[in-house]
Design an enzyme around this catalytic site. Structure first.
Site, PDB file in Angstrom:
ATOM      1  N   ILE A 177      37.481 -31.534 -13.651  1.00  0.00           N
ATOM      2  CA  ILE A 177      37.763 -31.115 -15.025  1.00  0.00           C
ATOM      3  C   ILE A 177      38.119 -32.345 -15.856  1.00  0.00           C
ATOM      4  CG2 ILE A 177      39.148 -29.587 -16.484  1.00  0.00           C
ATOM      5  CD1 ILE A 177      39.958 -28.147 -13.808  1.00  0.00           C
ATOM      6  N   THR A 226      41.172 -34.972 -14.365  1.00  0.00           N
ATOM      7  CA  THR A 226      40.932 -36.314 -14.895  1.00  0.00           C
ATOM      8  C   THR A 226      41.439 -36.460 -16.324  1.00  0.00           C
ATOM      9  OG1 THR A 226      38.739 -35.891 -15.881  1.00  0.00           O
ATOM     10  CG2 THR A 226      38.802 -36.358 -13.510  1.00  0.00           C
ATOM     11  N   LYS A 258      49.695 -39.176 -17.879  1.00  0.00           N
ATOM     12  CA  LYS A 258      49.836 -37.954 -18.671  1.00  0.00           C
ATOM     13  C   LYS A 258      49.475 -36.703 -17.868  1.00  0.00           C
ATOM     14  CE  LYS A 258      49.293 -39.971 -23.264  1.00  0.00           C
ATOM     15  NZ  LYS A 258      48.565 -39.917 -24.551  1.00  0.00           N
ATOM     16  N   ASP A 314      37.500 -41.973 -18.453  1.00  0.00           N
ATOM     17  CA  ASP A 314      37.229 -42.028 -19.886  1.00  0.00           C
ATOM     18  C   ASP A 314      35.768 -41.646 -20.054  1.00  0.00           C
ATOM     19  OD1 ASP A 314      36.727 -42.578 -22.516  1.00  0.00           O
ATOM     20  OD2 ASP A 314      37.449 -44.645 -22.468  1.00  0.00           O
ATOM     21  N   ASN A 339      35.598 -30.432 -20.551  1.00  0.00           N
ATOM     22  CA  ASN A 339      36.654 -29.892 -21.396  1.00  0.00           C
ATOM     23  C   ASN A 339      37.234 -30.906 -22.381  1.00  0.00           C
ATOM     24  OD1 ASN A 339      39.141 -28.035 -22.006  1.00  0.00           O
ATOM     25  ND2 ASN A 339      40.031 -29.933 -21.230  1.00  0.00           N
ATOM     26  N   TYR A 374      34.470 -30.848 -36.421  1.00  0.00           N
ATOM     27  CA  TYR A 374      34.827 -30.282 -35.114  1.00  0.00           C
ATOM     28  C   TYR A 374      33.898 -29.118 -34.760  1.00  0.00           C
ATOM     29  CZ  TYR A 374      37.575 -27.728 -31.612  1.00  0.00           C
ATOM     30  OH  TYR A 374      37.971 -27.056 -30.484  1.00  0.00           O
ATOM     31  N   LYS A 399      31.019 -28.710 -31.768  1.00  0.00           N
ATOM     32  CA  LYS A 399      31.061 -27.620 -30.799  1.00  0.00           C
ATOM     33  C   LYS A 399      29.771 -26.795 -30.842  1.00  0.00           C
ATOM     34  CE  LYS A 399      35.094 -28.371 -28.999  1.00  0.00           C
ATOM     35  NZ  LYS A 399      35.197 -28.769 -27.568  1.00  0.00           N
ATOM     36  N   VAL A 404      44.595 -20.877 -28.611  1.00  0.00           N
ATOM     37  CA  VAL A 404      45.418 -20.997 -27.407  1.00  0.00           C
ATOM     38  C   VAL A 404      46.452 -22.084 -27.660  1.00  0.00           C
ATOM     39  CG1 VAL A 404      45.452 -21.482 -24.923  1.00  0.00           C
ATOM     40  CG2 VAL A 404      43.466 -20.352 -25.935  1.00  0.00           C
ATOM     41  N   SER A 409      48.190 -25.253 -27.166  1.00  0.00           N
ATOM     42  CA  SER A 409      47.865 -26.477 -26.429  1.00  0.00           C
ATOM     43  C   SER A 409      48.335 -27.680 -27.237  1.00  0.00           C
ATOM     44  CB  SER A 409      46.354 -26.565 -26.180  1.00  0.00           C
ATOM     45  OG  SER A 409      45.676 -26.920 -27.374  1.00  0.00           O
TER      46      SER A 409
END
Length: 285
Positions: free
Chosen positions: A14, A40, A46, A61, A84, A148, A152, A181, A183
């Site tokens: 992921i 990843t 993090k 990256d 993702n 954005y 997508k 969601v 996040s």
């Protein structure tokens, strides 16, 4: 780092798994479902919460060819690739910085294509699965989120085309049309750049209201809990015949309904959600 995986365990890699994000939620849900997870991120520090749970973390990256190759060299097999990783940009179309917009497409589109190409040989061997995070933004015109949403939408078309092209290799391709969601996506944008409207913008009369909409302050802490979203998505993905498009998260069903309603029927609702109705009043006055 986790212990060596069992040879019989299915594996999933992921991208974009920094703690607090959707990738981390998926990593946790896959881990709890018994898969060996490769979580990843560009900065492995993090992902400390995932590492503490015994999930294997790798530096990656997706904008770096050498980083992708280094990550690929650590895997001997792969069953599921989850594209993702992503970023956000909020600005009116009239004020878009083209270089900034291109950078967003690099992360939200071309990085995923590079990852798919790099790991495709492993997925051909496993007759595996590719999961692309495309968001409800790929089908809903959200004011000030055009770059954005366009990135997508581009990824959604790549995903749908890959679904057809890769069927001959028994590879399943699935889209995640994710709604609202909780996040770290909004916070990440705030930390990465100053969110402000150019002084010469045609929206200058509504500068205060527009910058508030661009910061998306009203959406912080709003939406489905990420862990709940992750569990539902992973349940869908691990079905014997998973759906080609998974709609999960707040407002996901509204966006889905919007794809079959007459054109523009949800414009008023979307304007209110984005705060465009109040901005229009300021500009007109």
């Amino acid at each position: 780092m986790a212990n060596k995986m069992s040879p019989s365990k299915r594996t999933v890699l992921i991208t974009g798994c920094s703690d607090g994000g959707l990738g981390a939620a998926l990593a946790l849900a896959f881990h709890e479902a018994g898969l060996h997870v490769y979580a990843t991120a560009r900065n492995p520090s993090k992902m400390s919460q995932l590492a503490a749970l015994g999930i294997e973390t790798l530096t990656l990256d997706i904008l770096s060819e050498s980083s992708i190759a280094a990550c690929r060299s650590k895997l001997s097999s792969l069953d599921i690739l989850v594209n993702n990783a992503g970023n956000q940009l909020t600005i009116p179309v009239s004020d878009i910085s083209i270089p900034e917009a291109k950078s967003l497409f690099d992360i939200n589109v071309w990085g995923h294509i590079a990852m798919t190409q790099a790991f495709l040989p492993l997925l051909v061997k496993s007759k595996g699965m590719i999961v692309n995070q495309t968001s409800v933004g790929s089908v809903a015109a959200i004011p000030f989120a055009s770059v954005y949403a366009a990135s997508k939408a581009a990824m959604a078309m790549f995903s749908n085309t890959m679904r057809l092209e890769l069927q001959v290799f028994d590879i399943t391709v699935i889209e995640l049309k994710t709604g609202l969601v909780q996040s770290n996506l909004i916070q990440n944008q705030k930390e990465s750049k100053e969110i402000s409207l150019p002084e010469d913008s045609i929206y200058a009369p509504a500068k205060e209201q527009l910058e508030k909409a661009m910061r998306q302050d009203e959406f912080v802490g709003v939406g489905m809990i990420s862990q709940q979203w992750g569990k539902l998505v992973v349940q869908d993905l691990l079905k014997n015949n998973p759906p080609p498009v998974i709609w999960r998260g707040d407002h996901a069903m509204l966006a889905r309904i919007g794809t079959i309603l007459p054109f523009g029927m949800l414009d008023g609702t979307i304007k209110k959600i984005a705060g465009l109705d109040k901005i229009e009043e300021k500009v007109k006055n």
